[in-house]
Motif scaffolding. Structure first.
Motif, PDB file in Angstrom:
ATOM      1  N   GLY A   1      41.571  33.872  33.898  1.00  0.00           N
ATOM      2  CA  GLY A   1      40.948  33.678  32.596  1.00  0.00           C
ATOM      3  C   GLY A   1      39.499  34.133  32.615  1.00  0.00           C
ATOM      4  O   GLY A   1      39.032  34.785  33.541  1.00  0.00           O
ATOM      5  N   LYS A   2      38.787  33.751  31.567  1.00  0.00           N
ATOM      6  CA  LYS A   2      37.382  34.117  31.472  1.00  0.00           C
ATOM      7  C   LYS A   2      36.498  33.161  32.261  1.00  0.00           C
ATOM      8  O   LYS A   2      35.439  33.543  32.733  1.00  0.00           O
ATOM      9  CB  LYS A   2      36.958  34.145  30.010  1.00  0.00           C
TER      10      LYS A   2
ATOM     11  N   GLU B   1      46.333  35.378  29.447  1.00  0.00           N
ATOM     12  CA  GLU B   1      46.390  35.695  30.876  1.00  0.00           C
ATOM     13  C   GLU B   1      46.448  34.428  31.726  1.00  0.00           C
ATOM     14  O   GLU B   1      47.229  34.342  32.676  1.00  0.00           O
ATOM     15  CB  GLU B   1      45.184  36.533  31.309  1.00  0.00           C
ATOM     16  N   SER B   2      45.623  33.430  31.392  1.00  0.00           N
ATOM     17  CA  SER B   2      45.607  32.205  32.186  1.00  0.00           C
ATOM     18  C   SER B   2      46.909  31.427  32.015  1.00  0.00           C
ATOM     19  O   SER B   2      47.425  30.852  32.977  1.00  0.00           O
ATOM     20  CB  SER B   2      44.404  31.342  31.826  1.00  0.00           C
TER      21      SER B   2
ATOM     22  N   SER C   1      43.621  31.293  27.019  1.00  0.00           N
ATOM     23  CA  SER C   1      43.876  32.730  27.000  1.00  0.00           C
ATOM     24  C   SER C   1      45.285  33.020  27.499  1.00  0.00           C
ATOM     25  O   SER C   1      45.852  32.277  28.306  1.00  0.00           O
ATOM     26  CB  SER C   1      42.852  33.478  27.854  1.00  0.00           C
TER      27      SER C   1
ATOM     28  N   ARG D   1      45.700  45.091  28.574  1.00  0.00           N
ATOM     29  CA  ARG D   1      45.660  43.751  29.172  1.00  0.00           C
ATOM     30  C   ARG D   1      47.034  43.373  29.711  1.00  0.00           C
ATOM     31  O   ARG D   1      47.149  42.755  30.778  1.00  0.00           O
ATOM     32  CB  ARG D   1      45.216  42.709  28.140  1.00  0.00           C
TER      33      ARG D   1
ATOM     34  N   ASP E   1      38.946  28.027  30.864  1.00  0.00           N
ATOM     35  CA  ASP E   1      39.642  28.866  29.880  1.00  0.00           C
ATOM     36  C   ASP E   1      41.141  28.649  29.991  1.00  0.00           C
ATOM     37  O   ASP E   1      41.846  29.377  30.689  1.00  0.00           O
ATOM     38  CB  ASP E   1      39.282  30.332  30.116  1.00  0.00           C
TER      39      ASP E   1
END
Length: 89
Positions: free
Chosen positions: A16-17, A26-27, A24, A77, A21
């Protein structure tokens, strides 16, 4: 317990960021992948555990839905996370 708060923060900070996070894509995909790997190992030892098998199938579907969403929104992404997590698609 296999999924501690520290492990979650580690996954979120890596994919994540930040380590907080949790929202998101991705996480979430990384967290689902970690849980899927754990449940897969459990089912290799306990092949008659059908409740866990059902949970695994539901998790795979959730991860697939998130990856499909990411593929529609931002293909770069999507490709990055699939390569990073070594997913087949």
């Amino acid at each position: 317990m296999y999924l501690t708060s520290e492990k979650k923060e580690e996954l979120f900070s890596q994919y994540g960021k930040s380590n907080k996070d949790t929202g998101s894509v991705e996480s979430q995909v990384a967290l689902f992948s970690y849980r899927i790997a754990h449940l897969t190992e459990h089912l290799k030892k306990n092949h008659k555990d059908f409740a866990t098998q059902r949970s695994l199938i539901k998790l795979v579907g959730k991860r697939r839905a998130l990856l499909d969403y990411m593929k529609k929104r931002d293909i770069d992404r999507y490709r990055a996370i699939v390569k990073e997590l070594n997913l087949r698609k």
